[in-house]
Design an enzyme around this catalytic site. Structure first.
Site, PDB file in Angstrom:
ATOM      1  N   ASP A  13       0.818  -1.210   0.000  1.00 62.45           N
ATOM      2  CA  ASP A  13       0.000   0.000   0.000  1.00 62.45           C
ATOM      3  C   ASP A  13       0.854   1.263   0.000  1.00 62.45           C
ATOM      4  OD1 ASP A  13       0.970  -0.385   2.521  1.00 62.45           O
ATOM      5  OD2 ASP A  13      -0.982  -0.389   3.526  1.00 62.45           O
ATOM      6  N   LYS A  64       4.826   2.060  17.178  1.00 64.96           N
ATOM      7  CA  LYS A  64       3.749   2.945  17.616  1.00 64.96           C
ATOM      8  C   LYS A  64       4.043   3.598  18.983  1.00 64.96           C
ATOM      9  CE  LYS A  64       0.671   0.872  14.436  1.00 64.96           C
ATOM     10  NZ  LYS A  64       0.252  -0.408  13.992  1.00 64.96           N
ATOM     11  N   ASP A  80       1.423   6.006   2.244  1.00 66.82           N
ATOM     12  CA  ASP A  80       0.721   4.719   2.273  1.00 66.82           C
ATOM     13  C   ASP A  80      -0.762   5.016   2.134  1.00 66.82           C
ATOM     14  OD1 ASP A  80       0.509   5.862   4.817  1.00 66.82           O
ATOM     15  OD2 ASP A  80       0.240   3.929   5.797  1.00 66.82           O
TER      16      ASP A  80
HETATM   17  P1  GTP Z   1      -3.521  -3.029   6.365  1.00 65.47           P
HETATM   18  O1  GTP Z   1      -4.177  -4.195   7.064  1.00 65.47           O
HETATM   19  O2  GTP Z   1      -3.388  -3.265   4.873  1.00 65.47           O
HETATM   20  O3  GTP Z   1      -4.137  -1.703   6.711  1.00 65.47           O
HETATM   21  O4  GTP Z   1      -2.020  -3.067   6.906  1.00 65.47           O
HETATM   22  P2  GTP Z   1      -1.231  -1.938   7.769  1.00 65.47           P
HETATM   23  O5  GTP Z   1      -1.215  -0.678   7.000  1.00 65.47           O
HETATM   24  O6  GTP Z   1      -1.690  -1.960   9.171  1.00 65.47           O
HETATM   25  O7  GTP Z   1       0.237  -2.468   7.661  1.00 65.47           O
HETATM   26  P3  GTP Z   1       0.971  -3.719   8.267  1.00 65.47           P
HETATM   27  O8  GTP Z   1       2.217  -3.215   8.862  1.00 65.47           O
HETATM   28  O9  GTP Z   1       0.077  -4.628   9.035  1.00 65.47           O
HETATM   29  O10 GTP Z   1       1.324  -4.468   6.918  1.00 65.47           O
HETATM   30  C1  GTP Z   1       2.305  -4.028   6.042  1.00 65.47           C
HETATM   31  C2  GTP Z   1       1.998  -4.554   4.654  1.00 65.47           C
HETATM   32  O11 GTP Z   1       1.889  -5.962   4.674  1.00 65.47           O
HETATM   33  C3  GTP Z   1       0.680  -4.040   4.093  1.00 65.47           C
HETATM   34  O12 GTP Z   1       0.857  -3.857   2.699  1.00 65.47           O
HETATM   35  C4  GTP Z   1      -0.274  -5.164   4.371  1.00 65.47           C
HETATM   36  O13 GTP Z   1      -1.306  -5.217   3.399  1.00 65.47           O
HETATM   37  C5  GTP Z   1       0.628  -6.380   4.242  1.00 65.47           C
HETATM   38  N1  GTP Z   1       0.229  -7.478   5.139  1.00 65.47           N
HETATM   39  C6  GTP Z   1      -0.118  -7.384   6.448  1.00 65.47           C
HETATM   40  N2  GTP Z   1      -0.443  -8.586   6.947  1.00 65.47           N
HETATM   41  C7  GTP Z   1      -0.277  -9.477   5.927  1.00 65.47           C
HETATM   42  C8  GTP Z   1      -0.477 -10.894   5.814  1.00 65.47           C
HETATM   43  O14 GTP Z   1      -0.874 -11.589   6.749  1.00 65.47           O
HETATM   44  N3  GTP Z   1      -0.197 -11.452   4.597  1.00 65.47           N
HETATM   45  C9  GTP Z   1       0.234 -10.723   3.530  1.00 65.47           C
HETATM   46  N4  GTP Z   1       0.470 -11.351   2.376  1.00 65.47           N
HETATM   47  N5  GTP Z   1       0.404  -9.387   3.603  1.00 65.47           N
HETATM   48  C10 GTP Z   1       0.158  -8.774   4.791  1.00 65.47           C
END
Ligand code: GTP
Length: 343
Positions: free
Chosen positions: A105, A156, A216
């Site tokens: 993202d 955080k 993001d």
């Molecule tokens: P979102 O749930 O998309 O809002 O994620 P976030 O912005 O809270 O970020 P996070 O640090 O959890 O994740 C970082 C990136 O890894 C983002 O692009 C997420 O979509 C992706 N991501 C998070 N969890 C998973 C997972 O279990 N599997 C995969 N394939 N990607 C993940």
């Protein structure tokens, strides 16, 4: 070098825009988001991409094997979400040398070619791109020494814990042997588990600070901001195939009444009809949207197939697909309207 792009989460904060399509393909300047990421990676010679998906999403329908974009795409899916590091472990069969990981993202113009050179020069196990933000409290902070070696991670932080405004940008260069430290088919996080563990074992983890563009697209507000930033020529728009400093982008087969007014930055998708004296300001309109006479749309996002009646007023709002706004209606500023509803 190959790149793994992480596509996960329910993208709940992006609703109602992501009710019918994954966040990874929301249209940015009328182009599916990930296509911009592919252009960026291609600029740096990275054309071998693995989309690591937390579940089976209809993304392959947009990109297939990538050949139409001059790249190669492989897909992995998880039975249950494996978190960031677990997702990359799940793609291990594609990775036999140092590789890049990108949060799916993020849109950025961090110079990954320079980052990879830096990683090699430092003989790092992992290099993490850092980017400055105004308010770091909702991100992961990273502290370094004078040589850019990482000394501490802080997820955080509370306001009184903030010692830097540099955050983890969600872009990593990782040596392939690090994969052996990630458990198979287990939820495991880079930020909260793997990186702190490597640090505790005194492995060389380096930070690559970058002042480049970084965003993001977590929320509709950020999504709107990204469209506006690209129009304004931020993020080295040329890298993404856009000519910067166009104030208004109009899709194909969109009919714009000569008396309609559009104040940029604004994006209007294909197949739309904008009627007499309508006013669209600083908004993003997707495809096949009809905007009636004297309707006003300001600082809003309107998804596919919406119908906005004459004289309606929409401000700071987000409309999902196929929303009908009746003639003369005024939406409360900040409204988020679910798809297939009439207001
Ligand atoms: P979102 O749930 O998309 O809002 O994620 P976030 O912005 O809270 O970020 P996070 O640090 O959890 O994740 C970082 C990136 O890894 C983002 O692009 C997420 O979509 C992706 N991501 C998070 N969890 C998973 C997972 O279990 N599997 C995969 N394939 N990607 C993940």
């Amino acid at each position: 070098m190959k790149a793994v792009i992480l596509i996960g989460g329910e993208a709940t904060r992006m609703r109602p825009l992501t009710q019918n399509i994954p966040k990874a393909v929301v249209p940015v300047l009328n182009t599916p988001f990930l296509e911009l990421v592919f252009r960026y990676l291609s600029q740096h010679g990275i054309r071998d991409i693995i989309l690591a998906q937390s579940r089976r999403l209809p993304i392959a329908g947009y990109f297939d094997d990538g050949s139409q974009f001059g790249i190669r795409i492989d897909y992995t899916n998880e039975d249950a979400p494996l978190d960031t590091a677990g997702a990359v472990k799940n793609a291990e069969k594609y990775l036999n040398e140092a590789f890049l990981v990108l949060n799916g993202d993020v849109l950025t113009d961090v110079d990954i070619s320079a980052m990879v050179s830096f990683h090699r020069q430092k003989r790092a196990k992992v290099t993490i791109a850092l980017t400055p933000v105004d308010d770091p409290t909702s991100y992961g902070l990273v502290e370094t020494d004078d040589e850019n070696r990482i000394t501490r991670f802080l997820e955080k932080p509370r306001p009184d814990q903030i010692t830097t405004n540099l955050i983890n940008a969600g872009i990593y260069v990782i040596e392939a042997d690090v994969l052996a430290r990630i458990p198979l088919q287990t939820s495991f996080s880079f930020e909260r588990e793997l990186f702190p563990q490597l640090l505790a074992q005194d492995e060389p983890i380096y930070a690559y600070p970058s002042a480049g563009y970084w965003i993001d697209i977590g929320t509709p507000q950020k999504y709107l901001q990204l469209n506006q930033d690209l129009l304004a020529g931020k993020a080295s728009s040329r890298n993404y195939g856009f000519i910067p400093n166009i104030d208004v982008l109009l899709g194909d087969k969109t009919s714009l009444n000569p008396k309609a007014q559009i104040k940029g930055p604004a994006v209007i998708g294909s197949g739309c009809t904008i009627e007499e004296d309508a006013l669209i300001e600083q908004s993003v309109i997707w495809q096949q949207v009809k905007i009636g006479r004297r309707a006003k749309v300001k600082n809003s996002i309107v998804a596919n197939h919406c119908q906005l009646g004459d004289d309606c007023v929409i401000q700071d709002a987000v409309l999902g697909d196929n929303v009908t706004v009746t003639r003369g209606a005024r939406l409360a500023p900040g409204s988020k309207i679910q798809p297939d509803t009439t207001v």
